[in-house]
Scaffold this motif. Structure first.
Motif, mmCIF file in Angstrom:
data_model
loop_
_atom_site.group_PDB
_atom_site.id
_atom_site.type_symbol
_atom_site.label_atom_id
_atom_site.label_comp_id
_atom_site.label_asym_id
_atom_site.label_seq_id
_atom_site.Cartn_x
_atom_site.Cartn_y
_atom_site.Cartn_z
ATOM 1 N N ASP A 28 0.853 -1.182 0.000
ATOM 2 C CA ASP A 28 0.000 0.000 0.000
ATOM 3 C C ASP A 28 0.897 1.242 0.000
ATOM 4 O OD1 ASP A 28 -1.805 2.047 0.474
ATOM 5 O OD2 ASP A 28 -2.740 1.086 2.204
ATOM 6 N N VAL A 29 0.589 2.216 -0.846
ATOM 7 C CA VAL A 29 1.407 3.424 -0.976
ATOM 8 C C VAL A 29 1.577 4.139 0.366
ATOM 9 C CG1 VAL A 29 -0.475 5.006 -1.619
ATOM 10 C CG2 VAL A 29 1.838 5.422 -2.449
ATOM 11 N N GLU A 30 0.600 4.012 1.256
ATOM 12 C CA GLU A 30 0.672 4.638 2.584
ATOM 13 C C GLU A 30 1.716 3.964 3.479
ATOM 14 O OE1 GLU A 30 -1.646 7.160 3.711
ATOM 15 O OE2 GLU A 30 -2.153 7.321 1.592
ATOM 16 N N ARG A 31 2.154 2.779 3.101
ATOM 17 C CA ARG A 31 3.106 2.022 3.931
ATOM 18 C C ARG A 31 4.477 1.900 3.267
ATOM 19 N NH1 ARG A 31 -1.844 -0.711 4.931
ATOM 20 N NH2 ARG A 31 -2.411 -0.469 7.116
ATOM 21 N N ILE A 32 4.785 2.837 2.370
ATOM 22 C CA ILE A 32 6.094 2.861 1.725
ATOM 23 C C ILE A 32 6.898 4.005 2.337
ATOM 24 C CG2 ILE A 32 7.369 3.177 -0.429
ATOM 25 C CD1 ILE A 32 4.993 1.978 -1.916
ATOM 26 N N TYR A 33 8.081 3.692 2.822
ATOM 27 C CA TYR A 33 8.981 4.661 3.441
ATOM 28 C C TYR A 33 10.127 4.919 2.470
ATOM 29 C CZ TYR A 33 6.418 3.397 7.655
ATOM 30 O OH TYR A 33 5.431 3.171 8.576
ATOM 31 N N THR A 34 10.595 6.165 2.400
ATOM 32 C CA THR A 34 11.622 6.515 1.418
ATOM 33 C C THR A 34 12.732 7.354 2.021
ATOM 34 O OG1 THR A 34 10.494 8.535 0.711
ATOM 35 C CG2 THR A 34 9.917 6.499 -0.465
ATOM 36 N N ASP A 35 13.877 7.316 1.356
ATOM 37 C CA ASP A 35 15.023 8.166 1.698
ATOM 38 C C ASP A 35 15.700 8.599 0.409
ATOM 39 O OD1 ASP A 35 15.198 8.285 4.580
ATOM 40 O OD2 ASP A 35 15.795 6.185 4.555
ATOM 41 N N LYS A 36 16.289 9.793 0.451
ATOM 42 C CA LYS A 36 17.181 10.254 -0.617
ATOM 43 C C LYS A 36 18.520 10.488 0.059
ATOM 44 C CE LYS A 36 14.014 12.087 -3.984
ATOM 45 N NZ LYS A 36 13.756 13.120 -4.972
ATOM 46 N N ALA A 37 19.353 9.456 0.050
ATOM 47 C CA ALA A 37 20.649 9.516 0.722
ATOM 48 C C ALA A 37 21.532 8.405 0.176
ATOM 49 C CB ALA A 37 20.481 9.334 2.229
ATOM 50 N N THR A 38 22.837 8.611 0.229
ATOM 51 C CA THR A 38 23.742 7.564 -0.221
ATOM 52 C C THR A 38 23.647 6.373 0.710
ATOM 53 O OG1 THR A 38 25.614 8.327 1.089
ATOM 54 C CG2 THR A 38 25.377 9.263 -1.128
ATOM 55 N N GLY A 39 24.011 5.220 0.205
ATOM 56 C CA GLY A 39 23.972 4.013 1.021
ATOM 57 C C GLY A 39 24.912 4.101 2.211
ATOM 58 N N ALA A 40 26.008 4.860 2.042
ATOM 59 C CA ALA A 40 26.986 4.998 3.127
ATOM 60 C C ALA A 40 26.481 5.933 4.220
ATOM 61 C CB ALA A 40 28.306 5.521 2.580
#
Length: 192
Positions: A28-40
């Protein structure tokens, strides 16, 4: 319940392909968490939030392993943290589901191979950079302002009769390049 996590490394990359894959898998789109950051980068609030939200019986869904962890050690720590909550991890591109014994084994094997591949890439890159330095080559992009062009830009830069746009057009670089190479423009005292 399915929870999703997506990450991109830079602001120029787009989350949409990962989000589409997670939604197609039933998250469900409401249960998707996101980040914009390098893996490190260890400061990933989206990852922290999705791990806090995981409950017993839930499944965390990611598109690829490298979107989740910074290293093999981090991957194993995350796998253990997910398992300790009684949850599972599903990795779509690898067909891994740690809710099964075979999935857990595959998870560890794939993670080890991914770290090995990354180490080989780093090793080859470092060897290539060393070899280039030994041949006298310097890394990085070639400067747009150098030699006579830089001298001309400096001369024009100190003359208040020329605007920044005029100078940029004359030496065929952007305004940003001028400021980066020449710094702040000298302020002329008003003539009396």
């Amino acid at each position: 319940m399915l929870l999703g996590y997506a990450r991109v490394s830079t602001q120029d990359q787009h989350l949409e392909p990962q989000l589409d894959a997670l939604k197609a898998d039933g998250v469900d789109v409401e249960r998707i968490y996101t980040d914009k950051a390098t893996g490190a980068n260890s400061d990933r609030p989206g990852l922290v939030a999705v791990l806090k939200a995981l409950r017993e019986g839930d499944t965390l869904v990611v598109v690829k392993l490298d979107r989740l962890a910074r290293s093999m050690k981090h991957l194993i720590e995350l796998g253990e943290a997910i398992q300790a909550r009684g949850a599972a991890l599903r990795v779509l591109d690898a067909g891994i589901d740690t809710g099964t014994p075979v999935g857990r084994l595959t998870f560890h094997i794939i993670g080890a191979l991914a770290e090995f591949e990354l180490a080989l890439i780093r090793e080859r890159t470092q060897a290539g950079l060393r070899a280039a330095r030994e041949r006298g080559r310097r890394g990085g992009r070639k400067k747009k302002l150098d030699g006579k062009t830089l001298d001309l830009a400096r001369a024009l830069w100190s003359n208040p009769e020329f605007t920044v746009d005029d100078i940029a057009e004359q030496v065929k670089v952007s305004r940003r390049t001028l400021f980066r190479e020449l710094g702040a423009r000298p302020v002329q005292a008003p003539s009396s």
